[in-house]
Write a protein that holds these residues in place. Structure first.
Motif: not given
Length: 235
Positions: A180-187, A117-138
């Motif tokens: 960074d997200f790719i690196n986090l997944l690989m780790k 659950p700890k890693y699952k939460s970390l990955i989903i949170k990071f991805y969600t933040q990234y997606k929101e950042e891209v959406a805000q840029h667009f």
């Protein structure tokens, strides 16, 4: 993408199928331009005419995708109506937000179900933040940048000055965050994860990263120079 001898610059008389065979990434452009597969031996000119695609725009975008060191000169750039460029960029935004991100997210939600659950939460949170950042840029582009350049192109009088000097930095931040997200997944990928599903998702993410890089290049080599040209010659 391939190790074959590069083609010369893409031109209107080339067969699109031959260009795709050399530069595979061009196929990702099809949904944005409304090109359907099954065009046989037709040339780029024929396909653009049949699909009502602005030929100058298609050629510039293809060449930017195919030749990383290619930068259109001012004459080539201004021969392409700025509204055509904006329409293409908006179509790209829609594809990222409505297809690419949901597609990856559906894979991810299935894969991480059995993770700690700890890693699952970390990955989903990071991805969600990234997606929101891209959406805000667009959103910034569509609500601020595109209207600004449209007003410039139409010679409408207005007092606003260009405020997009940090535009390229935003692009860099988006690309870095995805890496960074790719690196986090690989780790944090657990050894017992579903390997084939994980590989499929990573391939999708790698392709998205490459496409976003190309999208950034399009904006840096087309939109920003167009803004500077109009600011210097229209106002």
């Amino acid at each position: 993408m391939n190790s074959k001898v590069p083609l010369t610059f893409v031109n209107a008389n080339m067969k699109l199928a031959a260009v795709i065979a050399q530069y595979n990434a061009i196929i990702t452009l099809f949904p944005r331009f409304g090109i359907a597969l099954g065009f046989g031996d037709k040339t780029i000119r024929e396909i653009c005419t049949e699909n009502h695609i602005p030929l100058p725009l298609f050629l510039i975008v293809c060449n930017v995708y195919c030749q990383k060191d290619y930068t259109p000169d001012v004459e080539t750039l201004i021969a392409c109506p700025v509204q055509d460029i904006i329409a293409y960029l908006k179509a790209s935004h829609e594809e990222y937000l409505n297809y690419n991100f949901p597609h990856i997210e559906s894979h991810m939600n299935q894969i991480v179900q059995d993770w700690d659950p700890k890693y699952k939460s970390l990955i989903i949170k990071f991805y969600t933040q990234y997606k929101e950042e891209v959406a805000q840029h667009f959103k910034f582009e569509e609500e601020e940048v595109f209207p600004y350049i449209s007003r410039l192109a139409s010679s409408q009088p207005f007092k606003a000055k260009s405020k997009f000097s940090h535009f390229d930095k935003q692009h860099g931040d988006i690309e870095d965050k995805l890496q960074d997200f790719i690196n986090l997944l690989m780790k944090y990928i657990p050894a017992n994860t579903r390997q084939r599903d994980m590989i499929d998702m990573l391939v999708d993410i790698f392709m998205l990263a490459e496409d976003i890089e190309n999208h950034t290049i399009i904006e840096d080599k087309m939109l920003i120079p167009y803004i500077k040209y109009l600011e210097n010659h229209v106002q």
